[in-house]
Design an enzyme around this catalytic site. Structure first.
Site, PDB file in Angstrom:
ATOM      1  N   LYS A 163       1.994 -10.459  38.718  1.00 34.00           N
ATOM      2  CA  LYS A 163       0.645  -9.974  38.042  1.00 34.00           C
ATOM      3  C   LYS A 163      -0.418 -10.208  39.104  1.00 34.00           C
ATOM      4  O   LYS A 163      -1.444  -9.502  39.055  1.00 34.00           O
ATOM      5  CB  LYS A 163       0.280 -10.834  36.864  1.00 34.00           C
ATOM      6  CG  LYS A 163       1.067 -10.366  35.443  1.00 34.00           C
ATOM      7  CD  LYS A 163       0.503 -11.127  34.311  1.00 34.00           C
ATOM      8  CE  LYS A 163       1.433 -10.544  33.085  1.00 34.00           C
ATOM      9  NZ  LYS A 163       0.760 -10.879  31.787  1.00 34.00           N
ATOM     10  N   ASP A 203      -4.414  -7.619  28.695  1.00 30.97           N
ATOM     11  CA  ASP A 203      -3.971  -8.726  28.156  1.00 30.97           C
ATOM     12  C   ASP A 203      -5.181  -9.287  27.181  1.00 30.97           C
ATOM     13  O   ASP A 203      -5.081  -9.531  25.888  1.00 30.97           O
ATOM     14  CB  ASP A 203      -3.516  -9.984  28.929  1.00 30.97           C
ATOM     15  CG  ASP A 203      -1.879  -9.835  29.347  1.00 30.97           C
ATOM     16  OD1 ASP A 203      -1.236  -9.234  28.779  1.00 30.97           O
ATOM     17  OD2 ASP A 203      -1.780 -10.257  30.496  1.00 30.97           O
TER      18      ASP A 203
END
Ligand code: NAP
Length: 288
Positions: free
Chosen positions: A77, A113
């Protein structure tokens, strides 16, 4: 022309996937497969096992193979950011990307997210967050995403409590201009629970297989509080079970997972995500 139609021409269907290492356990292919089916879109969402040293090659291959987009998961990420053409403002500020959109070879990184978490929280447990007092336990990658999004809801106060106190203090300093945020050590957290509207566990305490763990004593909770846990395995952690038994509203992590995927799908297709079908696919994967 709809976004997905541009890619139907080049590949015969909408190509999507998720890059990670390991990746076999990921439930995203089932969730997005169900979503594509519900939307009537021809295409595929595939798991892509990518070792860290091949990440740059894998990102180039998105362009070569005509993928419309991919999700990015552990451990890529942060590392993936250097291979992209541009970053959305939130992804740049959070310092992590979980969704890539390919616009004709130009790759943009997003972080869904945090916004996925807040959408789930507001839909399932706490419709209004403005002027609330929020306590976040943990200051890791997931916490950064959700705190960034929570501050946009204009809470009265957001306290972040972490086992390594410096990380919480530094995070609060970094984002002091975004809202009223303060960093403390995790052992100080119990004294802040009274008067808090929303307590969020972003640590891995209570996650499978150590399901007996809980980050603090439920005796501190008062009826009416919202208690949220990012963990979705198990679907109801010990913290959430005890909170529910004490008259709190309990909010689990499954909705965050569903909505982070929903935002990604909406970026790729330009169409509203079939959230119910996605949630159902997840529940089936988890054997519920
Ligand atoms: P991470 O970056 O590794 O951060 C872990 C955090 O938990 C850190 O703040 C760490 O504190 C703390 N922690 C870990 N073990 C602890 C312990 N025994 N006692 C006290 N604190 C502890 O991980 P992450 O990516 O943020 O993930 C955190 C949790 O969120 C995991 O349970 C993950 O499954 C969940 N999650 C859920 C979703 C979803 O879609 N629902 C998405 C992402 C993550 P230190 O800084 O002191 O090490």
């Amino acid at each position: 022309m709809k976004a997905e139609e541009q890619f139907v021409h080049s590949s015969g269907g909408l190509l999507l996937g998720v890059m990670g290492d390991p990746i076999a356990h990921s439930k995203s292919p089932q969730m997005h497969g169900a979503a594509l089916q519900a939307l009537g879109i021809t295409g595929a969402y595939v798991p892509l096992h990518i070792a860290s040293e091949r990440l740059g090659d894998a990102i180039s291959a998105i362009r070569t193979l005509g993928f419309r987009g991919v999700n990015v998961t552990i451990p890529h990420k942060v590392a993936v950011m250097e291979f992209l053409d541009q970053l959305d403002e939130s992804a740049a500020s959070i310092g992590a990307v979980n969704t890539i959109v390919n616009d004709g070879g130009r790759l943009t990184g997003y972080n869904t997210d945090g916004i996925g978490y807040v959408r789930s929280l507001k839909a399932e447990a706490a419709p209004e967050l403005q002027d609330t007092r929020i306590l976040v336990l943990g200051a890791g990658g997931a916490a950064r995403g959700i705190i960034h999004s929570l501050l946009k809801e204009r809470p009265a106060e957001l306290i972040v409590a972490n086992r390594t106190p410096d990380k919480a203090v530094q995070l609060a300093e970094e984002w002091s201009t975004l809202g009223p945020i303060r960093g403390i050590g995790l052992e100080e957290a119990p004294s802040f629970i009274e008067g808090t509207d929303l307590v969020i566990n972003t640590t891995s305490i209570g996650m499978h297989p150590k399901v007996d763990g809980t980050p603090f004593s439920a005796d501190l909770l008062a009826p009416g509080m919202v208690v949220s846990d990012l963990i979705y395995n198990p679907l109801e952690t010990r913290l959430l079970r005890e909170a529910r038994e004490r008259g709190c509203t309990a909010h689990g992590g499954l909705g965050m997972f569903v909505y982070q995927g929903a935002y990604a799908l909406e970026y790729w297709t330009g169409r509203p995500a079939p959230v119910d079908a996605m949630r159902q696919a997840m529940l089936e994967c988890m054997g519920s």
